[in-house]
Write a protein that holds these residues in place. Structure first.
Motif, mmCIF file in Angstrom:
data_model
loop_
_atom_site.group_PDB
_atom_site.id
_atom_site.type_symbol
_atom_site.label_atom_id
_atom_site.label_comp_id
_atom_site.label_asym_id
_atom_site.label_seq_id
_atom_site.Cartn_x
_atom_site.Cartn_y
_atom_site.Cartn_z
ATOM 1 N N MET A 1 -21.755 29.069 -6.883
ATOM 2 C CA MET A 1 -20.497 29.706 -7.205
ATOM 3 C C MET A 1 -20.407 31.077 -6.538
ATOM 4 N N ALA A 2 -21.422 31.883 -6.709
ATOM 5 C CA ALA A 2 -21.393 33.222 -6.122
ATOM 6 C C ALA A 2 -21.444 33.158 -4.601
ATOM 7 N N SER A 3 -22.009 32.071 -4.066
ATOM 8 C CA SER A 3 -22.065 31.951 -2.611
ATOM 9 C C SER A 3 -20.667 31.837 -2.010
ATOM 10 N N SER A 4 -19.749 31.184 -2.712
ATOM 11 C CA SER A 4 -18.368 31.091 -2.228
ATOM 12 C C SER A 4 -17.733 32.470 -2.151
ATOM 13 N N LEU A 5 -18.029 33.302 -3.129
ATOM 14 C CA LEU A 5 -17.483 34.658 -3.141
ATOM 15 C C LEU A 5 -18.046 35.472 -1.979
ATOM 16 N N VAL A 6 -19.356 35.427 -1.797
ATOM 17 C CA VAL A 6 -19.996 36.202 -0.735
ATOM 18 C C VAL A 6 -19.535 35.723 0.638
ATOM 19 N N ILE A 7 -19.533 34.417 0.853
ATOM 20 C CA ILE A 7 -19.098 33.860 2.131
ATOM 21 C C ILE A 7 -17.634 34.203 2.390
ATOM 22 N N GLY A 8 -16.798 34.092 1.370
ATOM 23 C CA GLY A 8 -15.379 34.421 1.520
ATOM 24 C C GLY A 8 -15.161 35.861 1.931
ATOM 25 N N ILE A 9 -15.866 36.771 1.282
ATOM 26 C CA ILE A 9 -15.710 38.192 1.607
ATOM 27 C C ILE A 9 -16.219 38.475 3.013
ATOM 28 N N ILE A 10 -17.383 37.916 3.361
ATOM 29 C CA ILE A 10 -17.952 38.158 4.690
ATOM 30 C C ILE A 10 -17.020 37.658 5.791
ATOM 31 N N PHE A 11 -16.536 36.422 5.661
ATOM 32 C CA PHE A 11 -15.670 35.868 6.697
ATOM 33 C C PHE A 11 -14.328 36.595 6.763
ATOM 34 N N LEU A 12 -13.811 36.996 5.628
ATOM 35 C CA LEU A 12 -12.549 37.737 5.608
ATOM 36 C C LEU A 12 -12.704 39.089 6.307
ATOM 37 N N LEU A 67 -9.920 30.600 1.966
ATOM 38 C CA LEU A 67 -10.210 29.326 1.301
ATOM 39 C C LEU A 67 -11.471 29.414 0.448
ATOM 40 N N SER A 68 -12.472 30.121 0.932
ATOM 41 C CA SER A 68 -13.694 30.293 0.146
ATOM 42 C C SER A 68 -13.425 31.095 -1.121
ATOM 43 N N LEU A 69 -12.599 32.125 -1.008
ATOM 44 C CA LEU A 69 -12.242 32.893 -2.204
ATOM 45 C C LEU A 69 -11.430 32.049 -3.181
ATOM 46 N N TRP A 70 -10.580 31.186 -2.658
ATOM 47 C CA TRP A 70 -9.808 30.296 -3.522
ATOM 48 C C TRP A 70 -10.732 29.316 -4.247
ATOM 49 N N VAL A 71 -11.710 28.783 -3.527
ATOM 50 C CA VAL A 71 -12.690 27.872 -4.140
ATOM 51 C C VAL A 71 -13.453 28.599 -5.235
ATOM 52 N N TYR A 72 -13.837 29.834 -4.977
ATOM 53 C CA TYR A 72 -14.544 30.620 -5.983
ATOM 54 C C TYR A 72 -13.695 30.795 -7.243
ATOM 55 N N SER A 73 -12.404 31.107 -7.062
ATOM 56 C CA SER A 73 -11.544 31.304 -8.234
ATOM 57 C C SER A 73 -11.355 30.005 -9.006
ATOM 58 N N ARG A 74 -11.241 28.873 -8.286
ATOM 59 C CA ARG A 74 -11.113 27.570 -8.968
ATOM 60 C C ARG A 74 -12.385 27.227 -9.741
ATOM 61 N N GLU A 75 -13.556 27.503 -9.148
ATOM 62 C CA GLU A 75 -14.821 27.245 -9.842
ATOM 63 C C GLU A 75 -14.952 28.118 -11.080
ATOM 64 N N LYS A 76 -14.537 29.355 -10.965
ATOM 65 C CA LYS A 76 -14.614 30.281 -12.095
ATOM 66 C C LYS A 76 -13.711 29.819 -13.235
#
Length: 90
Positions: A1-12, A67-76
């Motif tokens: 779950m946290a990996s989606s957040l980290v990956i999303g922020i890094i790529f953004l 998209l990664s940040l969206w996945v993180y929010s859906r998982e949360k």
């Protein structure tokens, strides 16, 4: 779950940084009259093509980050709703 957040922020951040860097280079290459200055035709073609490709890569990074940040929010939300169901069974 946290990996989606980290990956999303890094790529953004990478995508936005790449766009900023390309636009900054383009801005400082302009003369006071607004024309871009190149030392040769070949350099002009190579630089413009690489900048165009770089912008497409930046767009892809931004979209992937969002998209990664969206996945993180859906998982949360999914974890929060499943925790609520466990605490309040009906």
């Amino acid at each position: 779950m946290a990996s989606s957040l980290v990956i999303g922020i890094i790529f953004l951040v990478l995508g936005l940084g790449l766009r900023y860097w390309i636009n900054r280079r383009k801005f400082y290459r302009r003369s006071p009259t607004g024309a871009e200055g190149f030392s040769s035709y070949e350099k002009s073609v190579i630089v413009k093509t690489s900048e165009r490709l770089g912008k497409w890569i930046a767009y892809a990074l931004i979209i992937f980050g969002l998209l990664s940040l969206w996945v993180y929010s859906r998982e949360k939300k999914e974890i929060a709703s499943s925790t609520t169901e466990i605490q309040n069974p009906q």
